[in-house]
Design a protein around this motif. Structure first.
Motif, PDB file in Angstrom:
ATOM      1  N   ARG A  15       0.611  -1.007  -0.221  1.00  0.00           N
ATOM      2  CA  ARG A  15       0.324   0.546   0.132  1.00  0.00           C
ATOM      3  C   ARG A  15       0.424   1.609  -0.096  1.00  0.00           C
ATOM      4  N   ASN A  16       1.875   1.267   0.050  1.00  0.00           N
ATOM      5  CA  ASN A  16       2.807   2.143   0.507  1.00  0.00           C
ATOM      6  C   ASN A  16       3.871   2.286  -1.022  1.00  0.00           C
ATOM      7  N   HIS A  17       3.171   1.450  -1.461  1.00  0.00           N
ATOM      8  CA  HIS A  17       4.245   2.111  -3.355  1.00  0.00           C
ATOM      9  C   HIS A  17       3.407   2.923  -4.144  1.00  0.00           C
ATOM     10  N   LEU A  18       3.832   2.960  -5.215  1.00  0.00           N
ATOM     11  CA  LEU A  18       3.352   4.505  -5.933  1.00  0.00           C
ATOM     12  C   LEU A  18       3.177   3.699  -7.538  1.00  0.00           C
ATOM     13  N   ILE A  19       2.106   3.843  -8.822  1.00  0.00           N
ATOM     14  CA  ILE A  19       2.053   3.200  -9.996  1.00  0.00           C
ATOM     15  C   ILE A  19       2.162   4.505 -10.650  1.00  0.00           C
ATOM     16  N   VAL A  20       3.084   4.250 -11.828  1.00  0.00           N
ATOM     17  CA  VAL A  20       2.949   5.793 -12.900  1.00  0.00           C
ATOM     18  C   VAL A  20       2.070   4.858 -14.039  1.00  0.00           C
ATOM     19  N   VAL A  21       1.254   5.323 -14.150  1.00  0.00           N
ATOM     20  CA  VAL A  21       0.142   4.948 -15.295  1.00  0.00           C
ATOM     21  C   VAL A  21       0.823   5.628 -16.705  1.00  0.00           C
ATOM     22  N   ILE A  22       1.444   4.906 -17.610  1.00  0.00           N
ATOM     23  CA  ILE A  22       1.607   5.347 -18.951  1.00  0.00           C
ATOM     24  C   ILE A  22       0.918   5.441 -19.943  1.00  0.00           C
ATOM     25  N   GLY A  23       0.781   6.252 -20.652  1.00  0.00           N
ATOM     26  CA  GLY A  23      -0.619   5.868 -22.046  1.00  0.00           C
ATOM     27  C   GLY A  23      -1.045   6.779 -22.282  1.00  0.00           C
ATOM     28  N   GLY A  24      -2.058   6.521 -23.701  1.00  0.00           N
ATOM     29  CA  GLY A  24      -3.391   7.107 -23.256  1.00  0.00           C
ATOM     30  C   GLY A  24      -4.540   6.862 -23.213  1.00  0.00           C
ATOM     31  N   GLY A  25      -5.789   7.237 -22.971  1.00  0.00           N
ATOM     32  CA  GLY A  25      -7.092   7.291 -22.179  1.00  0.00           C
ATOM     33  C   GLY A  25      -6.931   5.836 -21.732  1.00  0.00           C
ATOM     34  N   ALA A  26      -6.274   4.868 -22.664  1.00  0.00           N
ATOM     35  CA  ALA A  26      -7.202   3.271 -22.562  1.00  0.00           C
ATOM     36  C   ALA A  26      -6.042   2.834 -21.701  1.00  0.00           C
ATOM     37  N   ALA A  27      -5.231   3.502 -21.412  1.00  0.00           N
ATOM     38  CA  ALA A  27      -3.862   2.574 -20.289  1.00  0.00           C
ATOM     39  C   ALA A  27      -5.064   3.901 -19.680  1.00  0.00           C
ATOM     40  N   GLY A  80      -6.792  -0.100  -3.100  1.00  0.00           N
ATOM     41  CA  GLY A  80      -6.845   1.069  -3.734  1.00  0.00           C
ATOM     42  C   GLY A  80      -4.806   1.226  -3.065  1.00  0.00           C
ATOM     43  N   VAL A  81      -4.407   2.346  -4.274  1.00  0.00           N
ATOM     44  CA  VAL A  81      -2.578   2.085  -3.736  1.00  0.00           C
ATOM     45  C   VAL A  81      -2.380   4.288  -4.752  1.00  0.00           C
ATOM     46  N   ASP A  82      -1.548   4.022  -3.656  1.00  0.00           N
ATOM     47  CA  ASP A  82      -1.936   5.967  -4.885  1.00  0.00           C
ATOM     48  C   ASP A  82      -0.953   5.683  -6.482  1.00  0.00           C
ATOM     49  N   TYR A  83      -0.728   6.829  -7.247  1.00  0.00           N
ATOM     50  CA  TYR A  83      -0.434   6.905  -8.973  1.00  0.00           C
ATOM     51  C   TYR A  83      -1.125   8.015  -9.258  1.00  0.00           C
ATOM     52  N   ILE A  84      -0.208   7.556 -10.335  1.00  0.00           N
ATOM     53  CA  ILE A  84       0.253   9.033 -10.860  1.00  0.00           C
ATOM     54  C   ILE A  84      -0.425   8.517 -12.697  1.00  0.00           C
ATOM     55  N   GLN A  85      -0.686   9.651 -13.280  1.00  0.00           N
ATOM     56  CA  GLN A  85      -1.378   9.136 -14.667  1.00  0.00           C
ATOM     57  C   GLN A  85      -0.239  10.107 -15.788  1.00  0.00           C
ATOM     58  N   HIS A 142     -11.421   7.525  -8.425  1.00  0.00           N
ATOM     59  CA  HIS A 142     -10.320   7.421  -7.625  1.00  0.00           C
ATOM     60  C   HIS A 142      -9.028   7.733  -8.188  1.00  0.00           C
ATOM     61  N   ARG A 143      -8.861   9.277  -7.962  1.00  0.00           N
ATOM     62  CA  ARG A 143      -8.162   9.920  -8.004  1.00  0.00           C
ATOM     63  C   ARG A 143      -6.004  10.107  -7.906  1.00  0.00           C
ATOM     64  N   PRO A 144      -5.870   9.994  -8.771  1.00  0.00           N
ATOM     65  CA  PRO A 144      -4.366  10.361  -9.286  1.00  0.00           C
ATOM     66  C   PRO A 144      -3.771  11.007  -7.867  1.00  0.00           C
ATOM     67  N   LYS A 145      -2.754  10.822  -7.577  1.00  0.00           N
ATOM     68  CA  LYS A 145      -1.749  11.752  -6.547  1.00  0.00           C
ATOM     69  C   LYS A 145      -1.536  13.072  -7.507  1.00  0.00           C
ATOM     70  N   ALA A 146      -0.880  12.972  -9.053  1.00  0.00           N
ATOM     71  CA  ALA A 146      -0.707  13.915  -9.833  1.00  0.00           C
ATOM     72  C   ALA A 146      -1.448  13.038 -11.282  1.00  0.00           C
ATOM     73  N   VAL A 147      -0.897  14.551 -12.085  1.00  0.00           N
ATOM     74  CA  VAL A 147      -1.552  14.177 -13.225  1.00  0.00           C
ATOM     75  C   VAL A 147      -0.191  14.795 -13.766  1.00  0.00           C
ATOM     76  N   ILE A 148       0.776  13.944 -15.388  1.00  0.00           N
ATOM     77  CA  ILE A 148       2.432  14.976 -15.290  1.00  0.00           C
ATOM     78  C   ILE A 148       1.998  14.771 -16.653  1.00  0.00           C
ATOM     79  N   TYR A 149       1.243  15.679 -17.846  1.00  0.00           N
ATOM     80  CA  TYR A 149       1.030  15.405 -18.925  1.00  0.00           C
ATOM     81  C   TYR A 149       2.476  16.095 -19.788  1.00  0.00           C
ATOM     82  N   ASP A 150       3.400  15.169 -20.587  1.00  0.00           N
ATOM     83  CA  ASP A 150       4.502  16.601 -21.307  1.00  0.00           C
ATOM     84  C   ASP A 150       3.892  16.073 -22.047  1.00  0.00           C
TER      85      ASP A 150
END
Lengths: 349, 349
Positions: free
Chosen positions: A87-99, A113-118, A149-157
């Protein structure tokens, strides 16, 4: 550019700019004891030696909607557990809308529920990555199983967008256009003027940021879609049905749905809120396949729309229509009326 | 008897009594445009002509843990969608803890969340139906994929317990006993006195109600398990590992886990908080298989416990131990120490 959400609590930052990914991720990772990357396979193939060279041992998601099946959901969550996620890990999801949808739903449900970044990599995902909605697909329609489930951040590069094929740019532009409609007439005019001859990435950044701000306004006011968040569904009721039936890219289908919305809004109001001819010319010039609307079957579309999760009733179909640019309202259109609207629209094309 | 939750918002009522099901359900249904019943197949077979004669067109869940597979999850959600579920419908989940977990997770995720009512039919489910935790099982362990989704009500009709096989009564009693330990020494003494010769349903109602109240206290204070809700995990860290390895009924495994907790609590405190001999005699008299503890493999148990989702670290295992009856604390036990505790316990039996 940073945009901060405005919820009562649990706020997060949306970072939008070129070349910000690695540095931004590093800052967030510091607070977690481990990180798991979920990366769309096409994105990883394109960027593993450049933008994503810092990503260690990614879990590869099948490209596009394939990542949103039940089987893919099982595969993603079981792989995370196999790798010993806590539970104290982070998930980072990288991709388009489907991912983002699939990875977000895995993050929402693994260990409850685990923290994640989009990390959205397409233009379309500037929309879907905001607001905390996650989902997979059912045999009965898209996004019918999911979670908030809200992300902890969205990083839109925005660097990811530089290699985007033109049809994906067009698809993403459907949501950019919707956000302009939701804002006001001036934004729509400015956007159409800027894209009079060509839709290109160069002029998009201010409209992306404005679109994110517009969406934020709706989702922070009404996170769980009991009220005005539904207005973000503008163009999506018929759009989803077309997307499902013709396997058309989401934003392309939404643009067709927006055209129907304009038609129905004019009819309901019995006045020309939208100058249909000018929008039709604009959409066709840029390659949005309005001719598909001529081929749709009224009854089939109505059946598909009846399964939309935002629809509460089975006799009538809920639609978001407009009284003016930036002025939405929610209405139920009964079956006969709806059939008539669709038939008339087909004839008008 | 009605117990009302005490959250900041989104409160609900837990109804506990004999013969209350049909009348209570009718009241809740009135507010929804349709209702879908998810019913454990064994429960439906037993009660379809009596307590459940009012249930129309139930969706039948496979009995027990089989309802908590990925495949079952897919089947339940797809069937609800096939039947045209909408967000303003109600789901009623009728069955034991497994049905409640699986049905609750389907309610949490179909259309991103639909209202539901829990109708626990076992003694064990007096525990699992309270607190809004829902889940399915992973190949890596139980309840590793799930969501927090509060029911709109819990209707605990004790009439279901009258046909409960004795081993299920024993299993459910494990959680009743845990709740007594969490409360205070007097409750434990009163409970043990009332069951000195036999564990039976007759004397259980006040302890069930007290157990629900104890659990409510923890879950309303800390819904998402960041703090004291973890204390409800008392006896469960080793318990889950034993349950998983030996396919032992949950509450039986918990009772073994509680015995280990007592042993470890005494060791940690270097004093006899718990009179192990008397508890051992009591547990053995009632048929809890303490002899299984002699057969467990330290390393295997530690591996299984390491996968517990409440465990944040991989070098040490988090345990809830007690300084006294009703006085829990959370501690991490490192691998060497834990191995020693388990070995010593095995020798002591």
């Amino acid at each position: 550019m940073e945009i901060r959400t405005d919820y009562a609590d649990g706020n997060y930052t949306i970072h939008v700019d070129y070349g910000i990914l690695e540095a931004s991720i590093s800052e967030y990772i510091a607070a977690y004891s481990s990180v798991h990357f979920l990366v769309d396979q096409n994105v990883y193939a394109l960027y593993k030696d450049s933008l994503l060279s810092f990503v260690q041992h990614p879990i590869i998601l099948e490209g596009g909607e394939a990542s949103k099946s039940f089987d893919a959901f099982k595969h993603i969550t079981e792989t995370l557990l196999e790798r010993g996620i806590k539970r104290n890990h982070l998930i980072v999801v990288i991709g388009g809308g489907a991912a983002g949808d699939a990875g977000g739903f895995a993050a929402a449900t693994v260990l409850r529920g685990v923290d994640y970044i989009q990390v959205p990599t397409t233009l379309l995902a500037h929309d879907s990555s905001i607001g905390g909605k996650t989902a997979i697909n059912s045999g009965h329609g898209k996004n019918l199983i999911g979670a908030f489930h809200r992300p902890k951040a969205v990083i839109y590069d925005l660097s990811f967008l530089e290699t985007l094929p033109h049809h994906e740019l067009l698809s993403g532009f459907g949501e950019v256009f919707k956000h302009a409609l939701l804002k006001d007439e001036e934004t729509v005019r400015t956007l159409m003027d800027a894209t009079r001859t060509k839709i290109s990435l160069d002029m998009m950044k201010p409209f992306i940021i404005s679109g994110i701000e517009t969406k934020m306004h709706y989702v922070t006011t009404d996170e769980k879609e009991s009220g005005i968040r539904k207005f973000l569904n503008l163009g999506h009721t018929l759009g989803h049905a077309i997307e499902y039936k013709y396997r058309m890219p989401h934003g392309m289908a939404v643009m067709l749905g927006l055209y129907f919305m304009m038609y129905a809004s004019n009819e309901k109001a019995a006045r020309n809120i939208f100058d249909l001819d000018s929008f039709r010319q604009y959409f066709e010039l840029h390659g949005y396949p309005l001719e598909h609307l001529k081929a749709i079957d009224e009854v089939e579309m109505m059946t598909l729309m009846g399964k939309d999760k935002k629809n509460q009733s089975s006799d009538a179909t809920g639609f978001v229509l407009m009284n003016d640019f930036g002025q939405c309202y929610f209405t139920e259109i009964d079956s006969n009326q709806l059939k008539k609207y669709i038939s008339q629209l087909k004839e008008s094309l």
